[in-house]
Design an enzyme around this catalytic site. Structure first.
Site, PDB file in Angstrom:
ATOM      1  N   ASN A   9       0.842  -1.196   0.000  1.00  0.00           N
ATOM      2  CA  ASN A   9       0.000   0.000   0.000  1.00  0.00           C
ATOM      3  C   ASN A   9       0.880   1.249   0.000  1.00  0.00           C
ATOM      4  O   ASN A   9       2.107   1.159  -0.052  1.00  0.00           O
ATOM      5  CB  ASN A   9      -0.970  -0.013   1.195  1.00  0.00           C
ATOM      6  CG  ASN A   9      -0.247   0.001   2.547  1.00  0.00           C
ATOM      7  OD1 ASN A   9       0.921   0.376   2.647  1.00  0.00           O
ATOM      8  ND2 ASN A   9      -0.957  -0.399   3.590  1.00  0.00           N
ATOM      9  N   ASP A 198      -9.199  -9.385  -0.438  1.00  0.00           N
ATOM     10  CA  ASP A 198      -8.446  -8.519   0.471  1.00  0.00           C
ATOM     11  C   ASP A 198      -8.453  -7.073  -0.023  1.00  0.00           C
ATOM     12  O   ASP A 198      -8.507  -6.135   0.779  1.00  0.00           O
ATOM     13  CB  ASP A 198      -7.008  -9.033   0.600  1.00  0.00           C
ATOM     14  CG  ASP A 198      -6.176  -8.195   1.556  1.00  0.00           C
ATOM     15  OD1 ASP A 198      -6.388  -8.307   2.773  1.00  0.00           O
ATOM     16  OD2 ASP A 198      -5.330  -7.405   1.082  1.00  0.00           O
TER      17      ASP A 198
END
Length: 325
Positions: A9, A198
């Protein structure tokens, strides 16, 4: 393999879905290899279930992930695989275990995808290992049946939702299943599905708290039906429960077959993901309380609270047991 920026991320933490995908690849390799270790019908192992897995510590860009797998039990038609994930800082040499997971696979014939072939038995070091494995097998079989029976719910859009409500953060992703997503049999890799799940769960968590979030754990992931190449899948996620420092998100995958055998949409996969909110320094942050509005949302919140308290009690019991040793 080394973790790259596209595995993580914006804060540099590796996506839980990336790790789940690597875990499933390792499990698929070892179970397919074992199921073809004796003369018989060629087959490919298909993922049926992933037991609860905890993300013990975050993995970061630049670290090396080492995924190892071992077969721990076989029934007549299924294989249990234990997978460990270790991260290594190649600058300092420091290593740490980040994940431990248990997966169940079913071998499907290459000639007939609807035929489940027999699994070669493994040799156990002790009779107790076989007995313990059989107990785990019966428990997961029962849980898969119960989960499938209660899987008829859908997520509907909400107009102008208020912040911190279920409707405010709920999210969906639509994906056309292509050849690169599939096994030799033309069905979706379990790891590909888990990675998409996810991603959706992460969007729900980020929308709810608007901070950096990471996957903390995943409850059992049940693969109810196979997803074929050419299907359009809808991956949907919604917040079900929040504690002071964690969020539980229900995620399910619905498949729409179009190409070979048109049929009604069906529920293919379901699971609960747990996320935590982190500061820029990587410290846990308080999570905004989920605002429930409907009776169904309140019911799901209480069910999530029950799972949270049950997990917390198990963790405390394990810590007491380790301290006693």
């Amino acid at each position: 393999r080394i973790m790259r920026p596209d595995d993580a991320n914006i804060a540099g933490n590796v996506h839980g879905g990336t790790i789940l995908k690597m875990i499933e690849e390792a499990g698929a390799i070892i179970s397919t290899r074992h199921c073809n270790s004796q003369a018989g019908e060629p087959c490919v192992a298909a993922l049926a279930r992933v037991e609860r897995t905890d993300f013990l510590s975050p993995m970061c860009i630049g670290e090396v992930a080492n995924v190892s797998a071992e077969i721990t039990y076989t029934s007549r038609h299924s294989v249990e695989v234990q997978v460990n994930v270790m991260s290594e800082n190649i600058l300092t040499g420091a290593k740490k275990v980040t994940n431990k997971a248990t997966l169940w696979y079913v071998p499907l014939s290459l000639k007939n995808v609807n035929k489940v072939v027999e699994v070669p038995p493994i040799q156990y070091a002790r009779k107790e290992q076989e007995d313990e494995g059989k107990k785990r097998y019966e428990e997961q079989k029962l849980d898969r049946l119960e989960t499938k029976q209660r899987n008829g719910d859908v997520i509907l859009p909400v107009i102008n939702p208020e912040p911190h409500t279920v409707g405010y953060s709920q999210s969906s992703l639509i994906h056309l299943v292509g050849p690169s997503d599939c096994t030799l049999l033309g069905f979706v890799h379990g790891g590909v599905t888990m990675k998409l799940m996810d991603e959706v769960a992460g969007i729900v968590a980020a929308r709810h708290c608007k901070t950096n979030i990471v996957t903390a754990s995943v409850d059992a992931i049940n693969f109810h039906e196979k997803i074929k190449k050419g299907c359009v899948i809808t991956v949907s996620g919604r917040m079900t429960f929040t504690s002071n420092k964690s969020m539980e998100i229900e995620v399910f995958v619905d498949a729409d077959p179009f190409v070979d055998e048109p049929r009604e949409r069906y529920r293919a996969v379901s699971a609960f993901f747990t996320y935590v909110s982190l500061s820029k320094e990587g410290k846990p942050l308080p999570v905004p309380q989920l605002l429930t509005e409907t009776e169904d949302e309140k019911r799901r919140f209480e069910e999530g609270k029950g799972r949270y308290l049950q997990t917390k009690a198990k963790r405390q019991a394990q810590m007491q047991q380790q301290a006693a040793q």
